[in-house]
Design a protein around this motif. Structure first.
Motif, PDB file in Angstrom:
ATOM      1  N   ILE A  81       0.852  -1.193   0.000  1.00 40.33           N
ATOM      2  CA  ILE A  81       0.000   0.000   0.000  1.00 40.33           C
ATOM      3  C   ILE A  81       0.888   1.242   0.000  1.00 40.33           C
ATOM      4  CG2 ILE A  81      -1.763   1.290   1.287  1.00 40.33           C
ATOM      5  CD1 ILE A  81      -2.718  -1.345   2.454  1.00 40.33           C
ATOM      6  N   ALA A  82       0.494   2.257  -0.765  1.00 44.05           N
ATOM      7  CA  ALA A  82       1.248   3.510  -0.810  1.00 44.05           C
ATOM      8  C   ALA A  82       1.453   4.042   0.592  1.00 44.05           C
ATOM      9  CB  ALA A  82       0.503   4.529  -1.668  1.00 44.05           C
ATOM     10  N   ARG A  83       2.677   4.513   0.885  1.00 44.03           N
ATOM     11  CA  ARG A  83       3.053   4.874   2.253  1.00 44.03           C
ATOM     12  C   ARG A  83       2.161   5.966   2.849  1.00 44.03           C
ATOM     13  NH1 ARG A  83       5.304   0.640   4.122  1.00 44.03           N
ATOM     14  NH2 ARG A  83       3.633  -0.002   2.726  1.00 44.03           N
ATOM     15  N   LYS A  84       1.880   7.007   2.089  1.00 41.28           N
ATOM     16  CA  LYS A  84       1.059   8.094   2.627  1.00 41.28           C
ATOM     17  C   LYS A  84      -0.350   7.602   2.916  1.00 41.28           C
ATOM     18  CE  LYS A  84      -0.553  12.812   1.862  1.00 41.28           C
ATOM     19  NZ  LYS A  84      -0.382  14.065   1.095  1.00 41.28           N
ATOM     20  N   ARG A  85      -0.910   6.842   1.983  1.00 35.21           N
ATOM     21  CA  ARG A  85      -2.262   6.316   2.186  1.00 35.21           C
ATOM     22  C   ARG A  85      -2.313   5.413   3.416  1.00 35.21           C
ATOM     23  NH1 ARG A  85      -4.544   3.090  -2.778  1.00 35.21           N
ATOM     24  NH2 ARG A  85      -4.085   5.113  -3.743  1.00 35.21           N
ATOM     25  N   LEU A  86      -1.282   4.566   3.567  1.00 34.80           N
ATOM     26  CA  LEU A  86      -1.237   3.667   4.721  1.00 34.80           C
ATOM     27  C   LEU A  86      -1.079   4.452   6.017  1.00 34.80           C
ATOM     28  CD1 LEU A  86      -1.124   0.840   5.923  1.00 34.80           C
ATOM     29  CD2 LEU A  86       1.331   0.773   5.416  1.00 34.80           C
ATOM     30  N   LEU A  87      -0.231   5.473   6.001  1.00 34.84           N
ATOM     31  CA  LEU A  87      -0.006   6.289   7.191  1.00 34.84           C
ATOM     32  C   LEU A  87      -1.308   6.942   7.660  1.00 34.84           C
ATOM     33  CD1 LEU A  87       2.024   7.537   9.199  1.00 34.84           C
ATOM     34  CD2 LEU A  87       2.376   9.388   7.546  1.00 34.84           C
ATOM     35  N   ILE A  88      -2.060   7.509   6.737  1.00 33.75           N
ATOM     36  CA  ILE A  88      -3.322   8.157   7.095  1.00 33.75           C
ATOM     37  C   ILE A  88      -4.341   7.122   7.578  1.00 33.75           C
ATOM     38  CG2 ILE A  88      -5.290   9.484   6.190  1.00 33.75           C
ATOM     39  CD1 ILE A  88      -3.236  10.869   4.324  1.00 33.75           C
ATOM     40  N   ALA A  89      -4.364   5.955   6.926  1.00 37.05           N
ATOM     41  CA  ALA A  89      -5.276   4.889   7.351  1.00 37.05           C
ATOM     42  C   ALA A  89      -4.950   4.426   8.774  1.00 37.05           C
ATOM     43  CB  ALA A  89      -5.185   3.713   6.376  1.00 37.05           C
ATOM     44  N   SER A 129       9.753   4.810  10.540  1.00 35.53           N
ATOM     45  CA  SER A 129      11.197   5.007  10.384  1.00 35.53           C
ATOM     46  C   SER A 129      11.588   5.090   8.912  1.00 35.53           C
ATOM     47  CB  SER A 129      11.962   3.868  11.053  1.00 35.53           C
ATOM     48  OG  SER A 129      11.762   3.881  12.447  1.00 35.53           O
ATOM     49  N   THR A 130      11.009   4.216   8.089  1.00 38.44           N
ATOM     50  CA  THR A 130      11.353   4.226   6.669  1.00 38.44           C
ATOM     51  C   THR A 130      10.824   5.480   5.984  1.00 38.44           C
ATOM     52  OG1 THR A 130       9.390   2.900   6.158  1.00 38.44           O
ATOM     53  CG2 THR A 130      11.442   1.715   6.518  1.00 38.44           C
ATOM     54  N   ILE A 131       9.652   5.951   6.395  1.00 38.38           N
ATOM     55  CA  ILE A 131       9.109   7.188   5.820  1.00 38.38           C
ATOM     56  C   ILE A 131      10.003   8.363   6.203  1.00 38.38           C
ATOM     57  CG2 ILE A 131       7.190   8.837   5.899  1.00 38.38           C
ATOM     58  CD1 ILE A 131       5.296   6.478   6.211  1.00 38.38           C
ATOM     59  N   ALA A 132      10.366   8.447   7.498  1.00 40.83           N
ATOM     60  CA  ALA A 132      11.225   9.543   7.964  1.00 40.83           C
ATOM     61  C   ALA A 132      12.553   9.541   7.219  1.00 40.83           C
ATOM     62  CB  ALA A 132      11.461   9.417   9.475  1.00 40.83           C
ATOM     63  N   ALA A 133      13.137   8.365   7.039  1.00 39.03           N
ATOM     64  CA  ALA A 133      14.427   8.262   6.361  1.00 39.03           C
ATOM     65  C   ALA A 133      14.334   8.680   4.897  1.00 39.03           C
ATOM     66  CB  ALA A 133      14.948   6.833   6.463  1.00 39.03           C
ATOM     67  N   SER A 134      13.176   8.415   4.274  1.00 42.09           N
ATOM     68  CA  SER A 134      13.014   8.742   2.850  1.00 42.09           C
ATOM     69  C   SER A 134      12.809  10.231   2.605  1.00 42.09           C
ATOM     70  CB  SER A 134      11.828   7.970   2.268  1.00 42.09           C
ATOM     71  OG  SER A 134      10.602   8.462   2.785  1.00 42.09           O
ATOM     72  N   ILE A 198       6.280   9.130  -1.827  1.00 38.97           N
ATOM     73  CA  ILE A 198       7.134   8.183  -1.083  1.00 38.97           C
ATOM     74  C   ILE A 198       6.922   6.776  -1.633  1.00 38.97           C
ATOM     75  CG2 ILE A 198       7.611   7.152   1.166  1.00 38.97           C
ATOM     76  CD1 ILE A 198       6.675   9.753   2.420  1.00 38.97           C
ATOM     77  N   LYS A 199       8.017   6.110  -1.953  1.00 39.41           N
ATOM     78  CA  LYS A 199       7.927   4.776  -2.538  1.00 39.41           C
ATOM     79  C   LYS A 199       7.646   3.738  -1.459  1.00 39.41           C
ATOM     80  CE  LYS A 199      11.151   5.830  -6.304  1.00 39.41           C
ATOM     81  NZ  LYS A 199      12.457   5.489  -6.932  1.00 39.41           N
ATOM     82  N   THR A 200       6.964   2.683  -1.876  1.00 39.93           N
ATOM     83  CA  THR A 200       6.755   1.576  -0.951  1.00 39.93           C
ATOM     84  C   THR A 200       8.076   0.848  -0.748  1.00 39.93           C
ATOM     85  OG1 THR A 200       6.134   0.141  -2.787  1.00 39.93           O
ATOM     86  CG2 THR A 200       4.348   1.222  -1.600  1.00 39.93           C
TER      87      THR A 200
END
Length: 401
Positions: A81-89, A129-134, A198-200
């Motif tokens: 799932i796309a990172r932003k979409r997953l984060l909001i979910a 962590s992966t989102i922050a690093a990206s 942001i890439k998965t």
């Protein structure tokens, strides 16, 4: 010219610390608050829902089980799932969980709401962590991740005592309403600030997790995490009833002491990170030995208001100081034996932290229900920490890491 230079510097700073990081930090603050604030509210919740303190402890242990499932399993299932979409979910699930907790008419429904929130917690810290690093250049990734986790530390220092105070004076449901509002702020901030580009990550497959669990050295680190870290939660989960029933502090004073404990935790995190860089196994043995001693001392000082506060401060410094070493240790083992599985091992270690919390809360509940009572939780917790120390010693002799 000077003005242009200053402007360029400001732009460079903003580029290195994107606003999206603060969205993650706000969310981490809300999630950290909801995990630990229940510790200060156990007596209030138990009285209101007509249940025992030990049963109320399930609100800690079963939340941790939700996190333990959410970290490795749900992260794997949602890896495409796309990172932003997953984060909001995730944040929407967090809001729903806390909202349901605030209106739960029974203890069982409150537990179910806590488990639901735990699922959100587990996935958030696995992908956060992966989102922050990206979001930043490669040479600033560690700083970006530390900024996100600062939200968790600030939650322990300020969110927990404030949430405890609100719950004691306006009802525990008000605390969950407040945390749900934090979740809304985090979700909105993520929607506005986190880029959709942001890439998965590489799929976090369950089969890879099983492969990691078959490695003896990595499995030992996960056991160390569960027992060494979890031993403190035998006492920490029931800290409010211990301070009120054994030490004789008022409920309001307990919320202030939780602030002191949180400050000690923040100091311990910094100290633990600095002493664990080279030999995490060696550092863990020292920290576990000291923590076991401090817990044992608390058993004798709990009846004294002055000395219990002093002991509590040192317990706080040591309680979370082992977290950086445990994370580094499992990464080093995965690098050594199963290169490329570092993310998998890290996610499993997040699960192990929460298995430890669940074990500690459950054991503490058994102690309270027994003839030993809440006053015995410190020395029982020290036994679990000693077991963690012994496993660390065995692994250190083998690996020298």
């Amino acid at each position: 010219m000077e003005t242009q230079t200053a402007t360029l510097k400001t732009k460079s700073k903003r580029k290195s610390l994107p606003a999206a990081l603060w969205a993650l930090t706000i969310s981490a603050f809300g999630i950290g608050t909801t995990e630990f604030v229940i510790v200060g509210l156990l007596p209030t919740v138990a009285n209101d829902l007509n249940t025992s303190i030990s049963s109320a402890g399930l609100l800690v242990s079963l939340y941790a089980v939700g996190v333990a499932i959410g970290a490795p399993v749900l992260t794997a299932l949602t890896s495409q799932i796309a990172r932003k979409r997953l984060l909001i979910a995730i944040m929407l699930l967090f809001i729903i969980g806390n909202g349901l907790a605030a209106i739960a008419p029974s203890f069982i429904l409150l537990i179910l709401a806590r488990i639901l929130t735990g699922f959100a917690h587990g996935v958030f810290f696995s992908i956060g962590s992966t989102i922050a690093a990206s979001l930043v250049p490669e040479d600033k990734r560690a700083s970006a991740i530390s900024i996100m986790f600062a939200g968790l530390t600030v939650a322990i220092v300020t969110g927990v005592p404030l949430g405890t105070y609100i719950g004691q004076n306006f009802g525990w449901r008000a605390t969950f309403v407040g945390v749900a509002i934090l979740g809304i702020i985090g979700a909105v901030a993520s929607y506005v600030l986190v880029p959709a580009s942001i890439k998965t990550s590489k799929p976090l497959r369950i089969v890879d997790q099983l492969k990691v669990l078959k490695n003896r050295s990595i499995l030992l680190v996960l056991s160390i995490t569960a027992l060494g870290y979890g031993g403190t939660f035998v006492t920490f989960t029931y800290l409010a009833p211990l301070l009120e029933e054994v030490t004789g502090f008022s409920a309001n004073m307990t919320s202030i002491l939780l602030l002191v404990y949180g400050i000690a935790i923040a100091l311990g995190n910094v100290i633990g990170g600095k002493v664990s860089n080279k030999k995490p196994g060696k550092a863990l043995m020292v920290m576990f030995a000291l923590q076991a001693i401090v817990l044992l001392i608390l058993y004798f000082t709990a009846s004294s208001q002055i000395w219990s506060v002093v002991t509590l401060f040192f317990m706080g410094i040591l309680a979370f100081s082992n977290v950086p070493a445990l994370q580094l240790y499992v990464v080093k083992m995965s690098e050594k034996y199963l290169p490329g599985t570092e993310d998998v091992s890290s996610a499993l270690n997040i699960a192990a932290f929460n298995v430890g919390i669940a074990i500690g809360a459950y054991v503490g509940g058994l102690i309270i229900e027994s003839s030993l009572g809440v006053g015995a939780t410190p020395w029982v917790g020290s036994i679990l920490v000693i077991v963690g120390f012994l496993i660390t010693l065995i692994l250190y002799k083998k690996e020298k890491l």
